[in-house]
Design a protein around this motif. Structure first.
Motif, short mmCIF file in Angstrom:
data_model
loop_
_atom_site.label_atom_id
_atom_site.label_comp_id
_atom_site.label_asym_id
_atom_site.label_seq_id
_atom_site.Cartn_x
_atom_site.Cartn_y
_atom_site.Cartn_z
N VAL A 193 0.87 -1.18 0.00
CA VAL A 193 0.00 0.00 0.00
C VAL A 193 0.90 1.23 0.00
N ALA A 194 0.47 2.27 -0.67
CA ALA A 194 1.26 3.49 -0.74
C ALA A 194 1.60 4.01 0.65
N ASP A 195 2.85 4.46 0.82
CA ASP A 195 3.36 5.05 2.06
C ASP A 195 3.53 4.06 3.20
N ALA A 196 3.41 2.77 2.91
CA ALA A 196 3.65 1.78 3.97
C ALA A 196 5.09 1.85 4.49
N PRO B 168 -0.65 0.65 -4.23
CA PRO B 168 -1.74 1.55 -4.60
C PRO B 168 -2.25 2.38 -3.41
N VAL B 169 -2.97 3.45 -3.76
CA VAL B 169 -3.63 4.28 -2.75
C VAL B 169 -5.07 3.78 -2.57
N ARG C 61 -10.84 17.97 2.42
CA ARG C 61 -9.52 17.31 2.49
C ARG C 61 -9.29 16.47 1.24
N PRO C 62 -8.25 16.75 0.44
CA PRO C 62 -7.97 15.93 -0.74
C PRO C 62 -7.52 14.52 -0.35
N LEU C 63 -7.92 13.57 -1.15
CA LEU C 63 -7.55 12.17 -0.94
C LEU C 63 -7.17 11.56 -2.29
N GLN C 64 -5.98 11.00 -2.37
CA GLN C 64 -5.57 10.35 -3.61
C GLN C 64 -6.27 8.99 -3.74
N GLN C 65 -6.69 8.68 -4.98
CA GLN C 65 -7.42 7.45 -5.25
C GLN C 65 -6.95 6.83 -6.57
N VAL C 66 -7.28 5.56 -6.74
CA VAL C 66 -6.91 4.85 -7.96
C VAL C 66 -8.05 3.91 -8.34
N ALA C 67 -8.28 3.76 -9.64
CA ALA C 67 -9.31 2.85 -10.15
C ALA C 67 -8.76 1.43 -10.22
N LEU C 68 -9.63 0.46 -9.98
CA LEU C 68 -9.20 -0.94 -10.07
C LEU C 68 -8.65 -1.28 -11.45
N ALA C 69 -9.23 -0.70 -12.49
CA ALA C 69 -8.72 -0.96 -13.84
C ALA C 69 -7.27 -0.53 -13.96
N ASP C 70 -6.90 0.56 -13.29
CA ASP C 70 -5.52 1.03 -13.33
C ASP C 70 -4.59 0.14 -12.51
N ILE C 71 -5.12 -0.45 -11.45
CA ILE C 71 -4.34 -1.42 -10.68
C ILE C 71 -3.99 -2.61 -11.58
N GLY C 72 -4.98 -3.09 -12.32
CA GLY C 72 -4.72 -4.19 -13.24
C GLY C 72 -3.72 -3.82 -14.30
N ALA C 73 -3.89 -2.66 -14.92
CA ALA C 73 -3.00 -2.24 -16.00
C ALA C 73 -1.59 -1.95 -15.48
N ASP D 90 1.01 10.82 -0.96
CA ASP D 90 1.76 11.89 -1.63
C ASP D 90 2.36 11.44 -2.96
N VAL D 91 1.60 10.66 -3.74
CA VAL D 91 2.09 10.21 -5.04
C VAL D 91 2.22 11.39 -5.99
N ASP D 92 3.32 11.42 -6.75
CA ASP D 92 3.50 12.41 -7.81
C ASP D 92 2.77 11.87 -9.04
N ILE D 93 1.50 12.26 -9.18
CA ILE D 93 0.65 11.68 -10.22
C ILE D 93 1.12 12.06 -11.61
N ALA D 94 1.56 13.30 -11.79
CA ALA D 94 2.04 13.73 -13.11
C ALA D 94 3.25 12.92 -13.55
N ALA D 95 4.19 12.70 -12.63
CA ALA D 95 5.38 11.91 -12.96
C ALA D 95 5.01 10.47 -13.27
N LEU D 96 4.06 9.95 -12.53
CA LEU D 96 3.62 8.56 -12.74
C LEU D 96 3.04 8.39 -14.14
N ARG D 97 2.18 9.31 -14.54
CA ARG D 97 1.59 9.24 -15.88
C ARG D 97 2.66 9.36 -16.97
N ARG D 98 3.67 10.17 -16.70
CA ARG D 98 4.78 10.31 -17.66
C ARG D 98 5.61 9.03 -17.75
N ASP D 99 5.87 8.41 -16.60
CA ASP D 99 6.75 7.25 -16.56
C ASP D 99 6.07 5.96 -16.98
#
Length: 290
Positions: free
Chosen positions: A112-115, A146-147, A175-187, A258-267
């Motif tokens: 899990v993220a930040d573990a 994942p988050v 309060r902002p909360l980072q989230q991820v879709a299950l489809a993205d976990i699979g991909a 605190d995931v850098d989402i922009a960097a993740l999409r780039r990488d």
């Protein structure tokens, strides 16, 4: 072109494992789906999609070792048993040891993220102890972290409120909360399988979006087609059900992912990342009824 792999997926009939198994199959990889209930609807759906069902679970050492034999890659995720975080650690370490004995060439561990940041959340810490074990095990590994899931909005503990027009979470509305879709976990995990030696020894926290409860209900209202309002649930109410979950939501409010989402999409451009609006817009809201 990536090499087709044979992947043993644990938790294959659950949310994460099912998403990973489906994504692997759609990319042409072989999947061995570990399940205790091969006759379940989820297991039969995977079999129909081309997965090989393997009966067993992480607590059955002999069955797991047999299932791990001859696979290229293992997608390993533990099973939380109530608030017993230590059991998840023991289970994960035993499975990792069995994977090494079976000669698995790549172990992807779902954490899990930040573990790795001393959060004090029991089910984060339990996963991190497995990560620490992997570092010294001598098997090629990657940590997939994942988050919070977007699908938690429609989980069994959320769907009743949503049917009443309420989106309830135990954090303040702003309060902002980072989230991820299950489809993205699979991909994303499929990308790790395909990148293989390029991601050995790496740890990846990942998310698809970051937004507040106020923003979520605006999107949900539009996607569902009727007004949805946000309700903050007091953590004291959560604590009556689970101390672990209450501690997690307090951490969400105090610190958060605190995931850098922009960097993740780039990488990882091969992942078709979903933001919350993408996810809500593609979800079948008929689940809510009239």
């Amino acid at each position: 072109m990536s090499t087709n792999r044979t992947v043993l997926v644990t938790g294959a009939t659950g949310q994460q494992g099912g998403a990973v198994a489906r994504a692997l199959l759609s990319n042409g990889h072989g999947v061995k789906a570990l399940t205790r209930k091969p006759d379940s609807a989820a297991a039969q759906a995977l079999a129909s999609a081309g997965a090989q069902l393997v009966i067993g679970d992480l607590d059955d050492a002999a069955a797991f070792a047999k299932a791990a034999s001859g696979v290229d890659t293992l997608f390993l995720m533990g099973t939380m048993q109530g608030d017993n975080a230590d059991a998840e650690t023991r289970q994960g370490i035993a499975a990792a040891n069995a994977a090494k004995a079976a000669g698995v060439g790549h172990l992807i561990y779902s954490s899990v993220a930040d573990a790795d940041k001393n959060t004090g959340i029991p089910h984060f810490d339990s996963k991190y102890r497995v990560e620490q074990h992997l570092r010294g095990l001598g098997v090629p590994y990657t940590i997939s972290a994942p988050v919070f899931f977007m699908e938690n909005s429609v989980a069994p503990w959320s769907i009743g409120s949503l049917r009443q027009g309420i989106h309830a979470l135990a954090v303040p509305a702003g309060r902002p909360l980072q989230q991820v879709a299950l489809a993205d976990i699979g991909a994303f995990n499929t990308a790790l399988v395909e990148r293989r030696d390029a991601v050995f020894g790496e740890r990846f926290d990942y998310a698809g979006d970051e937004l507040s409860g106020e923003d979520q209900v605006k999107i949900l209202s539009q996607a569902i087609g009727r007004p949805i309002r946000y309700q903050e649930v007091p953590t004291s109410a959560l604590r009556q059900q689970s101390e672990d979950v209450a501690i997690m939501f307090e951490w969400f409010d105090r610190i958060g992912y605190d995931v850098d989402i922009a960097a993740l999409r780039r990488d990882f451009p091969e992942v078709r990342w979903h933001n919350f609006a993408d996810w809500a817009g593609s979800f079948d809201w008929r689940i809510l009824g009239k």
